[in-house]
Write a protein that holds these residues in place. Structure first.
Motif, PDB file in Angstrom:
ATOM      1  N   ARG A  21       1.103  -0.832  -0.029  1.00 28.31           N
ATOM      2  CA  ARG A  21      -0.550   0.275   0.230  1.00 28.31           C
ATOM      3  C   ARG A  21       0.900   1.136  -0.006  1.00 28.31           C
ATOM      4  NH1 ARG A  21      -4.178  -1.820   4.317  1.00 28.31           N
ATOM      5  NH2 ARG A  21      -4.828  -3.528   3.620  1.00 28.31           N
ATOM      6  N   VAL A  22       0.368   2.328  -0.518  1.00 26.38           N
ATOM      7  CA  VAL A  22       1.114   3.841  -1.012  1.00 26.38           C
ATOM      8  C   VAL A  22      -0.224   4.207  -0.454  1.00 26.38           C
ATOM      9  CG1 VAL A  22       2.974   3.280  -1.900  1.00 26.38           C
ATOM     10  CG2 VAL A  22       1.390   3.881  -3.165  1.00 26.38           C
ATOM     11  N   THR A  23       0.246   5.698   0.328  1.00 28.48           N
ATOM     12  CA  THR A  23       0.134   6.932   0.167  1.00 28.48           C
ATOM     13  C   THR A  23      -0.070   7.467  -1.205  1.00 28.48           C
ATOM     14  OG1 THR A  23      -1.135   6.570   2.413  1.00 28.48           O
ATOM     15  CG2 THR A  23      -1.504   8.663   1.465  1.00 28.48           C
ATOM     16  N   LEU A  24      -0.675   8.093  -1.754  1.00 32.38           N
ATOM     17  CA  LEU A  24      -0.497   8.598  -2.668  1.00 32.38           C
ATOM     18  C   LEU A  24      -1.169  10.763  -2.884  1.00 32.38           C
ATOM     19  CD1 LEU A  24       0.354   9.309  -5.926  1.00 32.38           C
ATOM     20  CD2 LEU A  24      -1.725   8.789  -7.154  1.00 32.38           C
ATOM     21  N   VAL A  25       0.087  11.357  -2.777  1.00 30.65           N
ATOM     22  CA  VAL A  25      -0.857  12.673  -2.968  1.00 30.65           C
ATOM     23  C   VAL A  25      -1.292  13.748  -4.348  1.00 30.65           C
ATOM     24  CG1 VAL A  25      -0.939  15.299  -1.921  1.00 30.65           C
ATOM     25  CG2 VAL A  25      -1.187  12.634  -0.265  1.00 30.65           C
ATOM     26  N   GLU A  26      -1.468  14.155  -4.536  1.00 28.23           N
ATOM     27  CA  GLU A  26      -1.374  14.488  -6.104  1.00 28.23           C
ATOM     28  C   GLU A  26      -2.095  15.921  -6.267  1.00 28.23           C
ATOM     29  OE1 GLU A  26      -1.702  13.862 -10.928  1.00 28.23           O
ATOM     30  OE2 GLU A  26      -3.013  13.243  -9.452  1.00 28.23           O
ATOM     31  N   ARG A  53       3.421   3.571   7.522  1.00 34.29           N
ATOM     32  CA  ARG A  53       4.366   2.742   8.927  1.00 34.29           C
ATOM     33  C   ARG A  53       3.259   2.582   9.660  1.00 34.29           C
ATOM     34  NH1 ARG A  53       9.541   6.283   9.782  1.00 34.29           N
ATOM     35  NH2 ARG A  53      10.569   6.631   8.437  1.00 34.29           N
ATOM     36  N   TYR A  54       2.847   2.730   9.765  1.00 38.20           N
ATOM     37  CA  TYR A  54       2.015   2.729  11.106  1.00 38.20           C
ATOM     38  C   TYR A  54       0.304   2.525  11.070  1.00 38.20           C
ATOM     39  CZ  TYR A  54       6.341   4.170  13.212  1.00 38.20           C
ATOM     40  OH  TYR A  54       7.665   4.173  13.567  1.00 38.20           O
ATOM     41  N   ALA A  55      -0.025   2.845  10.127  1.00 41.15           N
ATOM     42  CA  ALA A  55      -1.725   2.836   9.467  1.00 41.15           C
ATOM     43  C   ALA A  55      -1.835   2.097   7.865  1.00 41.15           C
ATOM     44  CB  ALA A  55      -2.466   4.288   9.814  1.00 41.15           C
ATOM     45  N   PRO A  56      -3.291   1.282   8.235  1.00 38.94           N
ATOM     46  CA  PRO A  56      -3.173   0.919   6.701  1.00 38.94           C
ATOM     47  C   PRO A  56      -3.254   1.744   5.885  1.00 38.94           C
ATOM     48  CG  PRO A  56      -4.274  -0.553   8.012  1.00 38.94           C
ATOM     49  CD  PRO A  56      -3.797   0.824   8.475  1.00 38.94           C
ATOM     50  N   ARG A  57      -4.512   2.758   5.995  1.00 43.89           N
ATOM     51  CA  ARG A  57      -4.797   3.035   5.374  1.00 43.89           C
ATOM     52  C   ARG A  57      -5.179   5.332   6.476  1.00 43.89           C
ATOM     53  NH1 ARG A  57     -11.476   3.493   6.188  1.00 43.89           N
ATOM     54  NH2 ARG A  57     -11.117   3.677   8.155  1.00 43.89           N
TER      55      ARG A  57
END
Length: 63
Positions: A21-26, A53-57
């Motif tokens: 999983r990645v968090t994506l900000v555009e 790092r510590y949360a899935p979302r």
């Protein structure tokens, strides 16, 4: 987003293992200089991703 939404993003996203999983900000912003200093008016685009790092979302709430 779903897998179908990002199917053609091979050149934008990193190579990742299955179920990663990645968090994506555009973001983007129209930039117009306040003074004539040689800078031109332009659109500034930013596309950043990071692994949580510590949360899935990340839960977003604007109110």
């Amino acid at each position: 987003m779903t897998s179908d939404d990002v199917r053609d993003w091979h050149d934008k996203l990193p190579v990742m293992p299955d179920n990663e999983r990645v968090t994506l900000v555009e973001t983007w912003r129209d930039f117009e200089p306040l003074f004539k200093t040689g800078l031109e008016r332009r659109d500034i685009h930013n596309f950043v991703f990071t692994r949580p790092r510590y949360a899935p979302r990340t839960v977003w709430s604007d109110g």
